[in-house]
Design a protein around this motif. Structure first.
Motif, PDB file in Angstrom:
ATOM      1  N   ARG A 107       4.184  -9.454   0.123  1.00  0.00           N
ATOM      2  CA  ARG A 107       4.449  -8.399   1.108  1.00  0.00           C
ATOM      3  C   ARG A 107       3.679  -8.646   2.399  1.00  0.00           C
ATOM      4  O   ARG A 107       4.238  -8.564   3.493  1.00  0.00           O
ATOM      5  CB  ARG A 107       4.051  -7.045   0.520  1.00  0.00           C
ATOM      6  CG  ARG A 107       4.275  -5.885   1.484  1.00  0.00           C
ATOM      7  CD  ARG A 107       3.495  -4.654   1.143  1.00  0.00           C
ATOM      8  NE  ARG A 107       2.072  -4.960   1.186  1.00  0.00           N
ATOM      9  CZ  ARG A 107       1.156  -4.365   0.444  1.00  0.00           C
ATOM     10  NH1 ARG A 107       1.483  -3.440  -0.416  1.00  0.00           N
ATOM     11  NH2 ARG A 107      -0.109  -4.693   0.549  1.00  0.00           N
TER      12      ARG A 107
ATOM     13  N   ASN B 225       6.187  -9.938  12.155  1.00  0.00           N
ATOM     14  CA  ASN B 225       5.455  -9.616  13.383  1.00  0.00           C
ATOM     15  C   ASN B 225       5.491 -10.774  14.353  1.00  0.00           C
ATOM     16  O   ASN B 225       5.339 -10.575  15.557  1.00  0.00           O
ATOM     17  CB  ASN B 225       4.015  -9.220  13.076  1.00  0.00           C
ATOM     18  CG  ASN B 225       3.933  -7.859  12.396  1.00  0.00           C
ATOM     19  OD1 ASN B 225       4.853  -7.051  12.515  1.00  0.00           O
ATOM     20  ND2 ASN B 225       2.838  -7.610  11.713  1.00  0.00           N
TER      21      ASN B 225
ATOM     22  N   LYS C  25       5.246  -9.399   6.137  1.00  0.00           N
ATOM     23  CA  LYS C  25       4.869  -8.587   7.296  1.00  0.00           C
ATOM     24  C   LYS C  25       4.377  -9.465   8.422  1.00  0.00           C
ATOM     25  O   LYS C  25       4.718  -9.270   9.593  1.00  0.00           O
ATOM     26  CB  LYS C  25       3.764  -7.575   6.941  1.00  0.00           C
ATOM     27  CG  LYS C  25       4.263  -6.349   6.243  1.00  0.00           C
ATOM     28  CD  LYS C  25       3.107  -5.377   6.016  1.00  0.00           C
ATOM     29  CE  LYS C  25       3.528  -4.144   5.262  1.00  0.00           C
ATOM     30  NZ  LYS C  25       2.412  -3.227   5.011  1.00  0.00           N
TER      31      LYS C  25
END
Length: 130
Positions: A121, A129, A125
């Motif tokens: 996870r 980004n 992320k």
């Protein structure tokens, strides 16, 4: 010079040391009372004397030499160490172990699967980004 002294006193180390010294002095009275009023009378009841000052006593001219006083000091040291260890150190260690167990029980361990999924996870992320 006064400013640096004020900074020194304001630091926690000096205050902690002062508190430790006062508590140590008060605690010394407790341990000394335990040894002198409880343990030494028990020894006196068993051996007939509360100290060994007169053991191996001899005189040289007008002076009285008492090597037994050294034995008394050593026995008192061992009794104080005994009292500290069994009445303070062992209970404090048991309390610390109990607290550590309680803290470990409060924080559940994360399984490998959950940890791996958390890492995936976090990587996803980070990629999103960028």
């Amino acid at each position: 010079m006064l400013k640096s002294f004020k900074e020194f006193i304001s630091r926690g180390n000096a205050i902690d040391l002062a508190v430790g010294m006062v508590i140590g002095a008060a605690f010394t009275a407790v341990v000394t009372a335990l040894v002198k009023q409880v343990i030494n009378p028990l020894i006196g009841g068993l051996f007939g004397e509360q100290n060994f000052d007169d053991v191996f006593q001899f005189t040289v001219g007008t002076a009285t030499v008492q090597p037994g006083a050294v034995i008394t000091a050593l026995v008192n040291f061992l009794l104080v160490a005994f009292a500290l260890y069994f009445f303070i150190v062992l209970p404090m260690n048991a309390l610390a172990a109990r607290r550590k167990k309680e803290e470990a029980a409060e924080t559940p361990e994360v399984s490998e699967d959950v940890q791996l999924l958390s890492e995936i996870r976090d990587l996803l992320k980070a990629q999103n980004n960028n």
